[in-house]
Design a protein around this motif. Sequence first.
Motif, PDB file in Angstrom:
ATOM      1  N   TRP A   1       0.827  -1.198   0.000  1.00 37.13           N
ATOM      2  CA  TRP A   1       0.000   0.000   0.000  1.00 37.13           C
ATOM      3  C   TRP A   1       0.868   1.258   0.000  1.00 37.13           C
ATOM      4  O   TRP A   1       0.616   2.197  -0.751  1.00 37.13           O
ATOM      5  N   GLN A   2       1.904   1.286   0.823  1.00 39.60           N
ATOM      6  CA  GLN A   2       2.791   2.446   0.882  1.00 39.60           C
ATOM      7  C   GLN A   2       3.535   2.639  -0.444  1.00 39.60           C
ATOM      8  O   GLN A   2       3.665   3.761  -0.939  1.00 39.60           O
ATOM      9  N   LEU A   3       4.011   1.537  -1.009  1.00 34.30           N
ATOM     10  CA  LEU A   3       4.698   1.623  -2.299  1.00 34.30           C
ATOM     11  C   LEU A   3       3.749   2.127  -3.384  1.00 34.30           C
ATOM     12  O   LEU A   3       4.123   2.962  -4.214  1.00 34.30           O
ATOM     13  N   ALA A   4       2.527   1.620  -3.375  1.00 28.07           N
ATOM     14  CA  ALA A   4       1.551   2.004  -4.391  1.00 28.07           C
ATOM     15  C   ALA A   4       1.197   3.484  -4.282  1.00 28.07           C
ATOM     16  O   ALA A   4       1.027   4.158  -5.302  1.00 28.07           O
ATOM     17  N   ARG A   5       1.088   3.991  -3.070  1.00 25.30           N
ATOM     18  CA  ARG A   5       0.785   5.427  -2.906  1.00 25.30           C
ATOM     19  C   ARG A   5       1.856   6.289  -3.553  1.00 25.30           C
ATOM     20  O   ARG A   5       1.558   7.259  -4.252  1.00 25.30           O
TER      21      ARG A   5
ATOM     22  N   ILE B   1       3.801   9.518  -8.304  1.00 26.87           N
ATOM     23  CA  ILE B   1       4.773   9.755  -9.384  1.00 26.87           C
ATOM     24  C   ILE B   1       4.091   9.654 -10.744  1.00 26.87           C
ATOM     25  O   ILE B   1       4.264  10.516 -11.613  1.00 26.87           O
ATOM     26  N   ARG B   2       3.300   8.611 -10.943  1.00 30.08           N
ATOM     27  CA  ARG B   2       2.651   8.399 -12.232  1.00 30.08           C
ATOM     28  C   ARG B   2       1.606   9.471 -12.539  1.00 30.08           C
ATOM     29  O   ARG B   2       1.313   9.731 -13.694  1.00 30.08           O
TER      30      ARG B   2
ATOM     31  N   PRO C   1      11.729   7.497 -15.824  1.00 26.04           N
ATOM     32  CA  PRO C   1      13.019   7.568 -15.131  1.00 26.04           C
ATOM     33  C   PRO C   1      12.876   7.713 -13.614  1.00 26.04           C
ATOM     34  O   PRO C   1      13.640   7.127 -12.856  1.00 26.04           O
ATOM     35  N   ARG C   2      11.877   8.471 -13.181  1.00 22.09           N
ATOM     36  CA  ARG C   2      11.665   8.649 -11.733  1.00 22.09           C
ATOM     37  C   ARG C   2      11.235   7.336 -11.084  1.00 22.09           C
ATOM     38  O   ARG C   2      11.673   6.999  -9.989  1.00 22.09           O
ATOM     39  N   MET C   3      10.365   6.574 -11.784  1.00 24.02           N
ATOM     40  CA  MET C   3       9.949   5.276 -11.253  1.00 24.02           C
ATOM     41  C   MET C   3      11.156   4.352 -11.109  1.00 24.02           C
ATOM     42  O   MET C   3      11.310   3.660 -10.098  1.00 24.02           O
ATOM     43  N   ARG C   4      12.001   4.344 -12.113  1.00 24.86           N
ATOM     44  CA  ARG C   4      13.186   3.488 -12.082  1.00 24.86           C
ATOM     45  C   ARG C   4      14.186   3.938 -11.013  1.00 24.86           C
ATOM     46  O   ARG C   4      14.901   3.125 -10.443  1.00 24.86           O
ATOM     47  N   GLN C   5      14.216   5.227 -10.746  1.00 23.31           N
ATOM     48  CA  GLN C   5      15.109   5.769  -9.729  1.00 23.31           C
ATOM     49  C   GLN C   5      14.606   5.450  -8.320  1.00 23.31           C
ATOM     50  O   GLN C   5      15.391   5.220  -7.405  1.00 23.31           O
TER      51      GLN C   5
ATOM     52  N   ALA D   1      12.767  -3.319  -9.631  1.00 28.80           N
ATOM     53  CA  ALA D   1      11.820  -3.939 -10.567  1.00 28.80           C
ATOM     54  C   ALA D   1      10.785  -4.759  -9.799  1.00 28.80           C
ATOM     55  O   ALA D   1       9.601  -4.770 -10.144  1.00 28.80           O
ATOM     56  N   ASP D   2      11.214  -5.428  -8.728  1.00 26.09           N
ATOM     57  CA  ASP D   2      10.286  -6.221  -7.924  1.00 26.09           C
ATOM     58  C   ASP D   2       9.244  -5.337  -7.239  1.00 26.09           C
ATOM     59  O   ASP D   2       8.068  -5.692  -7.161  1.00 26.09           O
ATOM     60  N   GLU D   3       9.665  -4.182  -6.770  1.00 27.87           N
ATOM     61  CA  GLU D   3       8.721  -3.274  -6.122  1.00 27.87           C
ATOM     62  C   GLU D   3       7.674  -2.763  -7.109  1.00 27.87           C
ATOM     63  O   GLU D   3       6.500  -2.650  -6.767  1.00 27.87           O
ATOM     64  N   VAL D   4       8.066  -2.501  -8.343  1.00 26.77           N
ATOM     65  CA  VAL D   4       7.105  -2.051  -9.352  1.00 26.77           C
ATOM     66  C   VAL D   4       6.111  -3.171  -9.651  1.00 26.77           C
ATOM     67  O   VAL D   4       4.913  -2.929  -9.786  1.00 26.77           O
ATOM     68  N   ARG D   5       6.589  -4.410  -9.713  1.00 26.23           N
ATOM     69  CA  ARG D   5       5.673  -5.550  -9.912  1.00 26.23           C
ATOM     70  C   ARG D   5       4.694  -5.658  -8.741  1.00 26.23           C
ATOM     71  O   ARG D   5       3.501  -5.892  -8.941  1.00 26.23           O
TER      72      ARG D   5
END
Length: 131
Positions: free
Chosen positions: A15-19, A24-25, A40-44, A48-52
């Motif tokens: 939930w915290q990561l998604a917020r 950002i998005r 670039p901000r998402m990648r920074q 990759a696991d957190e984005v999944r």
Amino acid sequence: MSFREHSVKDGWSDWQLARLAVDIRSMKRYGGTLAAEVEPRMRQEFTADEVRRVDAYLAASLPDTARLTVIDNRLEPATDDDTRWLAEQLKIAWTRLDKLRDRIDDAGSLMDSGHVASAIGYISNTRENND
């Protein structure tokens, strides 16, 4: 540019990561050069696991009303009343949850929508109709 190799957000819930990811998005909405800065901000910010994890969390939060309709249609007339009652209660709950999410998204400055959204694990502005 690749994703972060090591997380700086150890212990963060999905939930915290998604917020943070939705924040950002959402910069894309403002146009201009900000749209080019989102990836670039998402990648920074994330591995990759957190984005999944973020994407899976957000996808799981959408009620699958089509699947519930298929299940409801497959229930045979002989299905016990408890099963039919549970299916009906789930439809009612999803309808009410949709209304609550709409109200959170539409809330003005008079309400701390972050506090209310956190009570149901909802991330503001993730509704499909708000993109």
